[in-house]
Design a protein around this motif. Structure first.
Motif, PDB file in Angstrom:
ATOM      1  N   UNK A 289       0.824  -1.207   0.000  1.00 47.23           N
ATOM      2  CA  UNK A 289       0.000   0.000   0.000  1.00 47.23           C
ATOM      3  C   UNK A 289       0.857   1.256   0.000  1.00 47.23           C
ATOM      4  N   UNK A 290       0.356   2.273  -0.709  1.00 49.91           N
ATOM      5  CA  UNK A 290       0.996   3.585  -0.743  1.00 49.91           C
ATOM      6  C   UNK A 290       0.275   4.521   0.225  1.00 49.91           C
ATOM      7  N   UNK A 291       0.956   5.613   0.558  1.00 54.56           N
ATOM      8  CA  UNK A 291       0.343   6.575   1.492  1.00 54.56           C
ATOM      9  C   UNK A 291      -0.930   7.180   0.904  1.00 54.56           C
ATOM     10  N   UNK A 292      -0.902   7.457  -0.395  1.00 57.42           N
ATOM     11  CA  UNK A 292      -2.042   8.130  -1.014  1.00 57.42           C
ATOM     12  C   UNK A 292      -3.269   7.233  -1.025  1.00 57.42           C
ATOM     13  N   UNK A 293      -3.080   5.916  -0.988  1.00 55.91           N
ATOM     14  CA  UNK A 293      -4.212   5.000  -0.999  1.00 55.91           C
ATOM     15  C   UNK A 293      -4.997   5.034   0.316  1.00 55.91           C
ATOM     16  N   UNK A 294      -4.345   5.405   1.407  1.00 50.80           N
ATOM     17  CA  UNK A 294      -5.066   5.600   2.673  1.00 50.80           C
ATOM     18  C   UNK A 294      -5.966   6.833   2.592  1.00 50.80           C
ATOM     19  N   UNK A 295      -5.495   7.889   1.927  1.00 46.23           N
ATOM     20  CA  UNK A 295      -6.312   9.079   1.727  1.00 46.23           C
ATOM     21  C   UNK A 295      -7.554   8.741   0.899  1.00 46.23           C
ATOM     22  N   UNK A 296      -7.373   7.960  -0.144  1.00 44.20           N
ATOM     23  CA  UNK A 296      -8.502   7.581  -0.993  1.00 44.20           C
ATOM     24  C   UNK A 296      -9.539   6.793  -0.191  1.00 44.20           C
ATOM     25  N   UNK A 297      -9.083   5.885   0.648  1.00 39.74           N
ATOM     26  CA  UNK A 297     -10.008   5.136   1.500  1.00 39.74           C
ATOM     27  C   UNK A 297     -10.789   6.029   2.440  1.00 39.74           C
ATOM     28  N   UNK A 298     -10.141   7.068   2.995  1.00 38.57           N
ATOM     29  CA  UNK A 298     -10.845   8.007   3.866  1.00 38.57           C
ATOM     30  C   UNK A 298     -11.917   8.785   3.133  1.00 38.57           C
ATOM     31  N   UNK A 299     -11.634   9.211   1.890  1.00 34.13           N
ATOM     32  CA  UNK A 299     -12.632   9.944   1.104  1.00 34.13           C
ATOM     33  C   UNK A 299     -13.820   9.053   0.784  1.00 34.13           C
ATOM     34  N   UNK A 300     -13.577   7.798   0.437  1.00 30.95           N
ATOM     35  CA  UNK A 300     -14.670   6.870   0.145  1.00 30.95           C
ATOM     36  C   UNK A 300     -15.541   6.650   1.382  1.00 30.95           C
ATOM     37  N   UNK A 301     -14.942   6.512   2.529  1.00 28.57           N
ATOM     38  CA  UNK A 301     -15.707   6.307   3.766  1.00 28.57           C
ATOM     39  C   UNK A 301     -16.565   7.523   4.092  1.00 28.57           C
ATOM     40  N   UNK A 302     -16.008   8.731   3.966  1.00 29.81           N
ATOM     41  CA  UNK A 302     -16.789   9.936   4.250  1.00 29.81           C
ATOM     42  C   UNK A 302     -17.919  10.117   3.250  1.00 29.81           C
ATOM     43  N   UNK A 303     -17.656   9.788   1.981  1.00 31.52           N
ATOM     44  CA  UNK A 303     -18.720   9.879   0.977  1.00 31.52           C
ATOM     45  C   UNK A 303     -19.857   8.924   1.273  1.00 31.52           C
ATOM     46  N   UNK A 304     -19.536   7.712   1.706  1.00 31.06           N
ATOM     47  CA  UNK A 304     -20.565   6.744   2.061  1.00 31.06           C
ATOM     48  C   UNK A 304     -21.379   7.223   3.258  1.00 31.06           C
ATOM     49  N   UNK A 305     -20.725   7.768   4.253  1.00 28.44           N
ATOM     50  CA  UNK A 305     -21.422   8.265   5.436  1.00 28.44           C
ATOM     51  C   UNK A 305     -22.291   9.475   5.095  1.00 28.44           C
ATOM     52  N   UNK A 306     -21.784  10.354   4.251  1.00 26.77           N
ATOM     53  CA  UNK A 306     -22.552  11.542   3.864  1.00 26.77           C
ATOM     54  C   UNK A 306     -23.834  11.162   3.126  1.00 26.77           C
ATOM     55  N   UNK A 307     -23.731  10.257   2.157  1.00 30.44           N
ATOM     56  CA  UNK A 307     -24.917   9.848   1.400  1.00 30.44           C
ATOM     57  C   UNK A 307     -25.928   9.143   2.303  1.00 30.44           C
ATOM     58  N   UNK A 308     -25.445   8.366   3.275  1.00 32.95           N
ATOM     59  CA  UNK A 308     -26.354   7.678   4.187  1.00 32.95           C
ATOM     60  C   UNK A 308     -27.120   8.674   5.053  1.00 32.95           C
ATOM     61  N   UNK A 309     -26.454   9.732   5.531  1.00 40.59           N
ATOM     62  CA  UNK A 309     -27.122  10.720   6.377  1.00 40.59           C
ATOM     63  C   UNK A 309     -28.162  11.499   5.582  1.00 40.59           C
ATOM     64  N   UNK A 310     -27.825  11.891   4.346  1.00 36.29           N
ATOM     65  CA  UNK A 310     -28.783  12.615   3.514  1.00 36.29           C
ATOM     66  C   UNK A 310     -30.005  11.746   3.191  1.00 36.29           C
ATOM     67  N   UNK A 311     -29.772  10.477   2.889  1.00 44.56           N
ATOM     68  CA  UNK A 311     -30.892   9.593   2.596  1.00 44.56           C
ATOM     69  C   UNK A 311     -31.772   9.396   3.829  1.00 44.56           C
ATOM     70  N   UNK A 312     -31.166   9.291   5.003  1.00 40.72           N
ATOM     71  CA  UNK A 312     -31.952   9.173   6.230  1.00 40.72           C
ATOM     72  C   UNK A 312     -32.774  10.435   6.482  1.00 40.72           C
ATOM     73  N   UNK A 313     -32.231  11.597   6.126  1.00 39.19           N
ATOM     74  CA  UNK A 313     -32.975  12.835   6.299  1.00 39.19           C
ATOM     75  C   UNK A 313     -34.202  12.871   5.373  1.00 39.19           C
ATOM     76  N   UNK A 314     -34.025  12.441   4.131  1.00 35.00           N
ATOM     77  CA  UNK A 314     -35.172  12.382   3.218  1.00 35.00           C
ATOM     78  C   UNK A 314     -36.217  11.384   3.699  1.00 35.00           C
ATOM     79  N   UNK A 315     -35.776  10.273   4.266  1.00 35.97           N
ATOM     80  CA  UNK A 315     -36.723   9.305   4.796  1.00 35.97           C
ATOM     81  C   UNK A 315     -37.502   9.875   5.981  1.00 35.97           C
TER      82      UNK A 315
END
Length: 566
Positions: free
Chosen positions: A270-296
């Motif tokens: 693993x490279x250092x930049x790949x940890x950054x990419x994983x963090x962005x993917x996790x935050x994007x998943x959490x953000x979409x889940x919160x917005x969808x819960x708000x619409x529900x």
């Protein structure tokens, strides 16, 4: 590359600035409201407006919840439901414009055609504790006339149904034959933006005590307004956006699982930049889940959870900041061309903190329905900072690719070429979308294409996901990940690369001790030439000169001179 980046960033800066100035970010549309009216504020405001985009056959409910009357008071209650084909006409109203629309049967704004329904109740006495505001049958909507119509045309159209004769009979039959639910007062006749205005007025009381204090005359009233459609309380304009967040949440979950699996398989490489990419993917998943819960929450309860909305905006701000920092350090070549950022790290951290601050402030002000001037005050610096980051990214990419060309590292150069092409595509797509949005919504007199408004929010999140997907593909964990990593023995600059970098850096400048031939190659100074001639033509010792002498007499003389020297 730098010229292309500068031109693209200059264009997007101008359009993004215009986009922010014209932008009207609507808060999520709720479906349930509680109206509190009392004897104090009714003299300041007696008309209250509620706006929402409704599905066809959606039902409007008006319920008398509670009352607190010290003495009997006669109240006059009426309501006015009006549709318009112009989205901005309905959702751009404030309390000062209510009087211009209440009970109006003509166009107030050019292009604002639609239909209306008005209902007035008999005076009600506050204190009876039993009040029914529901109607026996739904009123048939009436067409809104154009303002230039003559008085005779207005009289003919008043009381006339909203459609042609055959359609009128169909609508009237559906309105009169349908069963009216409890507390229902009106039914929507088409998909579109609606305004519902409630008018409460105190008409006095014959049994009012004389000489009583203000407290003895005080009264309070609480009404509940609900707008329920085929999909519960969700509005017709936000239904596609809720489906979009559901799909994006599923996609981010799949991307997160895939990235986690690849990282687990190749954790040694693993490279250092790949940890950054994983963090962005996790935050994007959490953000979409919160917005969808708000619409529900809005769909099933009719109310927005204020804390959840603010939390989603903060998550979105953190994700956007982390993503921009990721693109910056990738363009600088961190972990690929250079092992560390050095002094640039402080600038990257500082810019990230500034962007995070502006993004959080802008998001919180927007969801809290703050004044447009305050939202604009936070949005303009954010747009300018975003444009400056784009300029920095393109300049850094141009320098990194130039360095890779000098080192003849074709593998890493191909990686950065694909990354640069992706960012250029992002800039071009953003410019085209901003032009289309400005032409369709921002600069139009009537926003009749309100069904496409959800694209304004969905496009930027979809475009961000596309860029993230390309970055994930280019920097995906694999057994060959280390070929993109910084290797000192390979990535250190040779003397030829340093001379090439020096010649590029000081091109056009005259260097001391060096002179340039006509073909551009450099030659040594005069002292170096003299030393070279001495080494080639003068022997290092006198003995070495012996083979150069020819006659015997000269040999004898030489030997004699050497013996004297010894």
């Amino acid at each position: 590359m730098a010229t292309l980046g500068g031109m693209s960033v200059s264009l997007i800066t101008l359009l993004l600035f215009l986009h922010v100035i014209q932008q009207i970010q609507a808060v999520l549309q709720t479906g349930k409201w509680v109206l509190n009216v009392d004897s104090k504020n009714i003299h300041e405001q007696n008309k209250f407006i509620f706006t929402k985009t409704l599905f066809k056959d959606s039902t409007v409910f008006l319920q008398w919840m509670s009352e607190d009357c010290k003495h009997p008071v006669n109240l006059s209650i009426s309501w006015y439901l009006r549709s318009s084909r112009c989205y901005d006409e309905v959702f751009g109203l404030d309390n000062s414009d209510i009087n211009n629309y209440f009970m109006m049967h003509t166009e107030v704004r050019e292009g604002g055609t639609g239909f209306f329904v008005f209902h007035n109740y008999e005076p009600m006495e506050c204190g009876q504790h039993v009040h029914e505001l529901a109607v026996k049958s739904f009123d048939v909507p009436r067409k809104i006339m154009k303002s230039e119509s003559t008085a005779s045309e207005k009289e003919e159209t008043m009381g006339k149904n909203a459609t042609t004769k055959s359609e009128d009979e169909e609508v009237q039959e559906r309105m009169t034959s349908s069963v009216v639910p409890p507390y229902a007062v009106a039914r929507a006749w088409e998909d579109g933006p609606y305004m519902f205005i409630v008018h409460v007025e105190e008409t006095g009381s014959s049994s009012e005590p004389r000489g009583g204090s203000e407290e003895s005359k005080a009264w309070k009233l609480q009404l509940e307004i609900r707008m329920l459609g085929p999909y519960q309380y969700i509005s017709v304009s936000e239904w596609p956006l809720m489906c979009f967040y559901m799909v994006m949440c599923i996609i981010y979950v799949l991307l997160g699982v895939l990235w986690l699996g690849l990282s687990a398989c190749y954790w040694r490489d693993l490279l250092r930049i790949q940890f950054w990419i994983g963090g962005v993917v996790f935050l994007g998943m959490l953000e979409k889940a919160v917005y969808y819960a708000e619409f529900q929450s809005i769909r099933y309860n009719g109310l927005s959870v204020q804390g959840a909305v603010i939390f989603a905006e903060i998550l979105s701000a953190v994700k956007r900041t982390l993503a921009r920092v990721l693109v910056i350090i990738a363009s600088l070549g961190y972990g690929i061309v250079k092992p560390r950022l050095g002094a640039v790290l402080h600038r990257v951290v500082g810019v990230g903190l500034v962007y995070l601050t502006f993004s959080i402030v802008e998001g919180v002000l927007r969801v809290n329905s703050a004044q447009d001037d305050l939202v604009l005050l936070a949005a303009i610096p954010l747009a300018v900072l975003d444009s400056a980051l784009c300029w920095w990214i393109f300049i850094s990419l141009a320098q990194t690719m130039k360095l890779l060309r000098l080192r003849r590292n074709l593998v890493k150069l191909s990686l950065y070429r694909h990354f640069t092409n992706t960012l250029i595509f992002t800039v071009i797509a953003s410019v085209i979308f901003i032009i289309w949005m400005s032409k369709t919504f921002k600069f139009s007199k009537c926003q009749s294409d309100w069904r496409e408004l959800w694209i304004d929010d969905a496009f930027w999140r979809f475009l961000f996901s596309i860029v993230l997907l390309v970055i994930m593909f280019l920097w995906r964990p694999s057994i060959n990940s280390q070929r993109y990593a910084f290797t000192p023995l390979i990535d250190e600059m040779s003397d030829e690369e340093k001379e090439a970098m020096m010649s590029d850096a000081f091109e056009g400048m005259k260097m001391r001790g060096m002179k340039t031939e006509t073909n551009g190659s450099t030659i040594a100074s005069k002292e170096d030439e003299d030393l070279k001639w001495v080494e080639e033509n003068i022997p290092s010792s006198i003995a070495d000169m012996a083979p150069l002498l020819d006659s015997d007499e000269e040999n004898i003389t030489t030997q004699f001179e050497i013996s004297k020297m010894e």
